[in-house]
Design an enzyme around this catalytic site. Structure first.
Site, PDB file in Angstrom:
ATOM      1  N   GLU A 110       0.824  -1.208   0.000  1.00 17.51           N
ATOM      2  CA  GLU A 110       0.000   0.000   0.000  1.00 17.51           C
ATOM      3  C   GLU A 110       0.862   1.263   0.000  1.00 17.51           C
ATOM      4  OE1 GLU A 110      -2.335   0.719   3.513  1.00 17.51           O
ATOM      5  OE2 GLU A 110      -2.834   2.725   2.779  1.00 17.51           O
ATOM      6  N   GLU A 242      -9.609   6.248   0.715  1.00 20.41           N
ATOM      7  CA  GLU A 242      -9.249   4.830   0.582  1.00 20.41           C
ATOM      8  C   GLU A 242      -9.624   4.473  -0.842  1.00 20.41           C
ATOM      9  OE1 GLU A 242      -7.636   2.993   2.598  1.00 20.41           O
ATOM     10  OE2 GLU A 242      -8.150   3.410   4.687  1.00 20.41           O
TER      11      GLU A 242
HETATM   12 ZN    ZN Z   1      -3.487   3.057   4.737  1.00 19.76          ZN
END
Ligand code: ZN
Length: 281
Positions: A110, A242
């Site tokens: 990520e 997100e």
């Molecule tokens: Zn994160």
């Protein structure tokens, strides 16, 4: 919980050859199906379009400052003592400095995704005359802590700040979430501006990113939270995106492909631009 998975201590390695191969493969397939629109948009600048773009950009957008905050960092995983130290999260509470973030099942991290997307957003905004400040510019450091990430936006008196993340739920859920604080130390007027930024970002994510509103958390791609220090401590309009669920095959194929990341970056940049243009009227 998305936060738990997003911020859980990742056991994955950073980019391996295997993940690079998978990313290249995903890029090829995603490019075939989704890359055309993005490419056409970014390269189709006819003289007429260029003039229109330049004339709309200069008075409104030049002089604006945007802080981009790519979540986590590549060195977090090997510096647990540093990232586990407690820092203020606003309103008298504390939480850990940072977390390692999540990763795709093939190891694509990520923190790497976040920086790749943020760098593309930076380029798109700078092309429009916007000043961009990044909370980190490499993927090998530690932090900065979440309270410092907020302070960077505050100290810059940023017109907008956006934290960029990928989530790590289970494979069944997919889609994006635009998160804002239940309340920030910036007060209710700042919270209202963050809400406007959230709506602008939601609109462009829906039309440009290729991802759907989250199917597993929040409400139709929106979420309000009180446990995110970077949002709580902001005195400038700020949201956390997100972008997608790195555990979902469809989302991660898009997130690992350069063409997919271009779409996500365009959605973020255009959301910010729409917000800035709105705010100046
Ligand atoms: Zn994160």
């Amino acid at each position: 919980m998305a936060l738990t998975s997003c911020q859980a201590t990742a056991s994955a390695n950073t980019a391996s050859e295997a993940s690079a191969t998978a990313a290249a493969s995903a890029a090829a397939s995603a490019g075939a199906t989704t890359g055309t629109g993005t490419t056409a948009t970014s390269t189709s600048a006819s003289p007429k379009a260029a003039v229109a773009s330049a004339s709309s950009a200069s008075p409104t957008l030049s002089g604006k400052t945007v802080v981009l905050d790519p979540g986590h960092n590549g060195g977090d995983e090997s510096h647990t003592a540093q990232i586990n130290q407690l820092v203020p999260m606003g309103f008298g509470k504390y939480k850990t400095c940072d977390t390692t973030g999540t990763n795709a099942d093939d190891g694509y991290a990520e923190h790497q995704f976040n920086l790749q997307v943020a760098t593309s957003v930076e380029n798109l905004l700078e092309q429009r005359g916007i000043k961009v400040i990044m909370t980190r510019t490499n993927d090998t450091g530690v932090g900065p802590c979440v309270d410092v990430r907020a302070a960077i936006g505050n100290n810059a008196h940023a017109d907008a700040a956006v934290s960029i993340h990928g989530d790590g739920f289970d494979a069944s859920g997919h889609g994006f979430q635009i998160i804002q604080a239940a309340k920030s130390v910036g007060g209710t007027a700042n919270d209202a501006r963050s809400n406007t930024l959230s709506e602008a970002m939601h609109t462009t994510f829906l039309s440009e990113s290729g991802l759907t509103p989250s199917t597993y958390i929040g409400t139709d791609g929106y979420e309000v939270r009180s446990d995110l220090a970077g949002l709580n401590l902001s005195t400038v309009p700020k949201v956390l995106v997100e972008c997608g669920n790195m555990k979902n095959p469809g989302d991660v194929a898009l997130m690992e492909s350069p063409a997919g990341r271009d779409r996500i970056a365009s959605a973020i940049a255009d959301g910010i631009i729409a917000f800035l243009e709105q705010g100046s009227k």
